[in-house]
Write a protein that holds these residues in place. Structure first.
Motif, mmCIF file in Angstrom:
data_model
loop_
_atom_site.group_PDB
_atom_site.id
_atom_site.type_symbol
_atom_site.label_atom_id
_atom_site.label_comp_id
_atom_site.label_asym_id
_atom_site.label_seq_id
_atom_site.Cartn_x
_atom_site.Cartn_y
_atom_site.Cartn_z
ATOM 1 N N TYR A 298 43.934 -40.433 -52.765
ATOM 2 C CA TYR A 298 44.169 -39.136 -53.374
ATOM 3 C C TYR A 298 42.894 -38.520 -53.954
ATOM 4 N N LYS A 299 42.968 -37.262 -54.251
ATOM 5 C CA LYS A 299 41.846 -36.473 -54.777
ATOM 6 C C LYS A 299 41.241 -37.137 -56.015
ATOM 7 N N GLY A 300 39.920 -37.212 -56.049
ATOM 8 C CA GLY A 300 39.243 -37.839 -57.173
ATOM 9 C C GLY A 300 39.043 -36.881 -58.332
ATOM 10 N N LYS A 301 39.056 -37.427 -59.521
ATOM 11 C CA LYS A 301 38.775 -36.645 -60.723
ATOM 12 C C LYS A 301 37.276 -36.724 -61.030
ATOM 13 N N THR A 302 36.763 -35.704 -61.697
ATOM 14 C CA THR A 302 35.317 -35.525 -61.761
ATOM 15 C C THR A 302 34.624 -36.227 -62.923
ATOM 16 N N GLY A 303 35.361 -36.982 -63.742
ATOM 17 C CA GLY A 303 34.715 -37.709 -64.834
ATOM 18 C C GLY A 303 33.664 -38.684 -64.333
ATOM 19 N N MET A 304 33.942 -39.352 -63.212
ATOM 20 C CA MET A 304 32.978 -40.277 -62.627
ATOM 21 C C MET A 304 31.700 -39.551 -62.232
ATOM 22 N N ALA A 305 31.847 -38.360 -61.630
ATOM 23 C CA ALA A 305 30.685 -37.585 -61.207
ATOM 24 C C ALA A 305 29.853 -37.156 -62.412
ATOM 25 N N ARG A 306 30.511 -36.734 -63.445
ATOM 26 C CA ARG A 306 29.804 -36.347 -64.671
ATOM 27 C C ARG A 306 28.973 -37.513 -65.182
ATOM 28 N N ARG B 126 30.642 -27.555 -62.730
ATOM 29 C CA ARG B 126 31.890 -28.066 -62.161
ATOM 30 C C ARG B 126 31.879 -28.082 -60.637
ATOM 31 N N PHE B 127 31.112 -27.186 -60.025
ATOM 32 C CA PHE B 127 31.046 -27.178 -58.563
ATOM 33 C C PHE B 127 30.248 -28.375 -58.051
ATOM 34 N N VAL B 128 29.170 -28.706 -58.760
ATOM 35 C CA VAL B 128 28.377 -29.873 -58.393
ATOM 36 C C VAL B 128 29.184 -31.146 -58.616
ATOM 37 N N GLU B 129 29.880 -31.227 -59.752
ATOM 38 C CA GLU B 129 30.688 -32.409 -60.049
ATOM 39 C C GLU B 129 31.786 -32.592 -59.007
ATOM 40 N N ALA C 188 31.552 -31.563 -55.866
ATOM 41 C CA ALA C 188 30.887 -31.975 -54.634
ATOM 42 C C ALA C 188 30.554 -33.461 -54.662
ATOM 43 N N VAL C 189 30.083 -33.953 -55.803
ATOM 44 C CA VAL C 189 29.766 -35.373 -55.951
ATOM 45 C C VAL C 189 31.028 -36.214 -55.792
ATOM 46 N N THR C 190 32.084 -35.806 -56.456
ATOM 47 C CA THR C 190 33.353 -36.539 -56.390
ATOM 48 C C THR C 190 33.879 -36.594 -54.965
ATOM 49 N N ASP C 191 33.861 -35.459 -54.280
ATOM 50 C CA ASP C 191 34.381 -35.404 -52.918
ATOM 51 C C ASP C 191 33.549 -36.265 -51.962
ATOM 52 N N GLU C 192 32.236 -36.342 -52.204
ATOM 53 C CA GLU C 192 31.389 -37.189 -51.355
ATOM 54 C C GLU C 192 31.758 -38.665 -51.519
ATOM 55 N N ALA D 46 34.984 -28.984 -68.157
ATOM 56 C CA ALA D 46 34.503 -27.840 -67.389
ATOM 57 C C ALA D 46 35.248 -27.635 -66.090
ATOM 58 N N SER D 47 36.079 -28.625 -65.723
ATOM 59 C CA SER D 47 36.734 -28.546 -64.417
ATOM 60 C C SER D 47 37.952 -27.650 -64.451
#
Length: 241
Positions: free
Chosen positions: A129-137, A190-193, A195-199, A240-241
């Motif tokens: 499932y879709k990842g949350k962006t805390g890891m990317a941050r 939030r757009f960068v975060e 992108a990182v998460t989706d990668e 920020a997401s």
């Protein structure tokens, strides 16, 4: 000392004999230095198998109740989670998500491997499932690489519902570390975060072969019979997401 006792003497030999885990990509784990180990999340058993086959200790975050339960059972529980490299955090307050990230940040600052589950909760049906962006941050703020960790078969070992431990083989794959230094100074965007998460999620999809679903797993949980909750704290979207 207790970590290695648990891994090589108490729990590790049983799991190796009973579930016969196989591992790929151990060479992708750095010999030293900090990294985020970002895993898919199929079962409450996930956090046991990745550390079992890793040459380095992987630290996960655990809810504080596992360390504060009174009585003999509570002492055994505290020993188990402490010995297996878990770190307690308080999940009850309004700042629980930020506290989890702060604890993870401190561990990374110490040069440790920190295990996180970007999905935030276990998959309800075996899909990714879709990842949350805390890891990317966290990755962007600390500058550490992210290593995708795919665990395959744990949902057959310990499926949702009443606790069970079945005899089924498990495969753990450590993917190539992902360097996000090209986004240096862009934490909080939030757009960068995203992108990182989706990668990272794409890398996990490639490693696991899971079907990817572009919605959050937590949004489906109300429609699926719930089993015992994972001890791993949620790593949610940033503010920020």
């Amino acid at each position: 000392m207790f970590y290695w006792l648990l891994k090589f003497v108490l729990l590790g030999p049983f799991i190796h004999l009973y579930n016969r885990p196989t591992v790929e990509g151990v060479e992708n784990i750095p010999a030293d230095g900090a990294a985020i180990m970002a895993g898919n999340h199929l079962s409450i058993a996930d956090w046991l198998f990745a550390p079992l086959v890793s040459p380095r200790r992987i630290n996960y975050l655990a809810k504080a109740e596992y360390f504060t339960t009174p009585g003999f059972k509570g002492r055994l529980q505290k020993f188990f989670f402490s010995a297996s490299g878990q770190y307690p955090i308080d999940r009850s307050g309004a700042d629980a998500a930020e506290d989890a990230l702060n604890t993870a940040r401190k561990l990374l600052d110490q040069g440790r491997l920190v295990g996180l589950y970007p999905e935030g909760t276990r998959s309800p049906d075996g899909r990714l499932y879709k990842g949350k962006t805390g890891m990317a941050r966290l990755a962007l703020e600390t500058g550490v690489p992210v290593i995708p960790v795919a665990v395959i078969g744990t949902d057959r070992v310990s499926p949702p519902g009443p606790f069970r431990w079945r005899r089924h083989r498990v495969t753990v794959k450590f993917g190539t570390p992902i360097d996000f230094s090209r986004y240096e100074g862009m934490g909080g965007n939030r757009f960068v975060e995203r992108a990182v998460t989706d990668e990272v999620m794409y890398a996990l999809m490639q490693l696991t072969g899971q079907e990817y679903v572009d919605v959050y797993a937590a949004s489906l949980k109300k429609d699926v019979p719930s089993g015992p909750s994972s001890h791993t704290p949620r790593i949610p979207e940033t503010a920020a997401s």
